[in-house]
Scaffold this active site. Structure first.
Site, short mmCIF file in Angstrom:
data_model
loop_
_atom_site.label_atom_id
_atom_site.label_comp_id
_atom_site.label_asym_id
_atom_site.label_seq_id
_atom_site.Cartn_x
_atom_site.Cartn_y
_atom_site.Cartn_z
CG ASP A 160 32.80 79.90 102.61
OD1 ASP A 160 31.80 80.47 103.08
OD2 ASP A 160 33.93 79.96 103.13
CB CYS A 161 27.65 80.97 98.69
SG CYS A 161 26.49 79.88 99.54
CE LYS A 162 32.02 83.55 105.26
NZ LYS A 162 32.85 82.67 104.43
CB VAL A 163 23.26 82.61 100.98
CG1 VAL A 163 21.80 82.97 100.78
CG2 VAL A 163 23.91 82.34 99.63
#
Lengths: 286, 286
Positions: free
Chosen positions: B101-104
């Site tokens: 979960d890094c929301k790039v």
């Protein structure tokens, strides 16, 4: 939390204005150490990243309004890449603002963890953020006095219109106008300084955004490698005081030479870019 | 690029479907090690993060459809936090999908560097991404066969409507409907499997998104700490085959006990949550 010498209590936009005055430069030097593309003599690993970026900083520090390392290029080196980013951060002099280009956007409790990571641990003066999750997701950043929160509005990529250009019902403004207006309101309402990201590939859009957000610092990537026009962008985005822009160049400076003379070549490219920006500033003011 | 045993050539959505069948579970265990909140006996540092998360993985691995470490909470531990994430990744068994979960969300060349970092270096099976920059910014992820690209649509936070609920001119759909439609089109057009993030706090919106994207896996955070209703969400989002959801719980499992019995308590909480989801699945199918 580690105490950082960089977390100045002075507002980020004041830091920027003072630095622009001292250096007579609106040049933001991007640090994007592309894996597999080190200049001659620099190893293609995390230690090489530190060496490469440190040399670039030394060669350009009197020319730089700010430095902008891009998180992605450090992380592409694996777990050691973050150590390299921390080491590079320490090489940036205290009086030069450091913007971490990390494009964060997450719900409040997670945003709080990012604020700790980038402001408290790394000691960034400003970060770039996504507006997709809305105001409450940005509050942990906006609540920080002295810090800069630079909101993506109209990005430099060719396909940025996919969502950003969509007209929003009611007043038919595109999404990027709506976001620029929100950012201006947040700047007035919160302790942090708010800025905007607008690609140098979109001078007309930049002009309209400057009308919506007359005072906000605007980070302008996309010059050089991405084809943006410096003079047109400076004319479109400058504030009446002749500042208010961070004209960002990364690869045009870093990779001006692939040889062992990369630092000298970077300095030369930085001087040319600074002067090109300043020529456009004079035209604009005249 | 390091060769990873986890970069399976099988499609991410097939991996998920098989795992859901084997475990009879739609539970996605979030790994959010909040700094300053370690259970009794675990040091509040990067080594403690590895110990804490490893114990949680051991205690829940037969119950987990997937694991979802959230990058922010690792980075809040400073430079060592990324080493901790790499170590935790190795503790997740190969047959359990791992979603970072890094929301790039960044322009193409930068997105390429993130793809190297998270898919090639860390060996994530899927990542979460921002849609703000549009399709071309996501291509470096979408081009990866076997990987999952999970697009933010309607997020769990109370203020998510700030941009996401705005009606887009023309057919008056809200932004999150538009994004769900784009994601469904990308799933059909690219080698990667595309999914969506929809907060469990919005069951009505989830129902309408499921109509727009009938086949896509939907990651459903926001249960527990954020107040989402499990049964309503499962009824609204389940596919006719009884799967298609990743019901994510992080703190409700990780911090079920603050004492030395945290792993047993986490297992208990995971079983209760799995069973609660399965009860709602049966109701839905019946």
């Amino acid at each position: 939390m580690t105490e950082q010498p960089h977390s100045a209590a002075r507002a980020f936009d004041i830091q920027l204005a003072e630095r622009a005055e001292v250096t007579d430069s609106l040049l933001c030097v991007g640090l994007d150490p592309v894996r597999g593309r080190m200049p001659l003599g620099i190893p293609d690993n995390a230690a090489g990243v530190v060496e490469f970026c440190s040399s670039l900083i030394e060669a350009t520090e009197d020319l730089a309004l700010a430095y902008k390392p891009n998180l992605a290029f450090f992380l592409a080196y694996g777990a050691d890449g973050l150590d390299a980013l921390y080491a590079v951060r320490k090489r940036i002099p205290n009086d030069i603002p450091m913007i971490l280009d990390c494009k964060v956007g997450d719900v409040g409790s997670t945003a709080q963890a990012y604020a700790s990571a980038w402001f408290d641990e790394l000691g960034a003066d400003a970060i770039t953020v996504h507006p997709y999750l809305g105001e409450d997701s940005l509050e942990p950043f906006l609540a920080r006095p002295g810090k800069g929160v630079i909101v993506l509005a109209k990005t430099s990529n060719a396909g940025s219109g996919d969502l950003q250009d969509k007209p929003i019902t009611g007043d038919q403004r595109p999404v990027y106008h709506y976001i620029a207006g929100r950012a201006a309101a947040w700047d007035a309402a919160y302790p942090a300084s708010v800025g905007l990201v607008v690609g140098a590939t979109w001078p007309d859009q930049l002009r309209s955004i400057r009308e919506i957000a007359p005072d906000l610092p605007i980070l302008l990537p996309g010059v050089g490698a991405q084809g943006g026009d410096v003079a047109a962008s400076v004319r479109a985005g400058l504030r009446p005081d002749g500042t208010g822009l961070l004209c960002s160049s990364s690869r045009g400076i870093m990779y001006a030479s692939a040889g062992a003379d990369f630092a000298d070549a970077a300095r030369g490219a930085a001087i040319r870019f600074r002067d090109e920006i300043n020529a456009a500033r004079l035209t604009n003011i005249a």
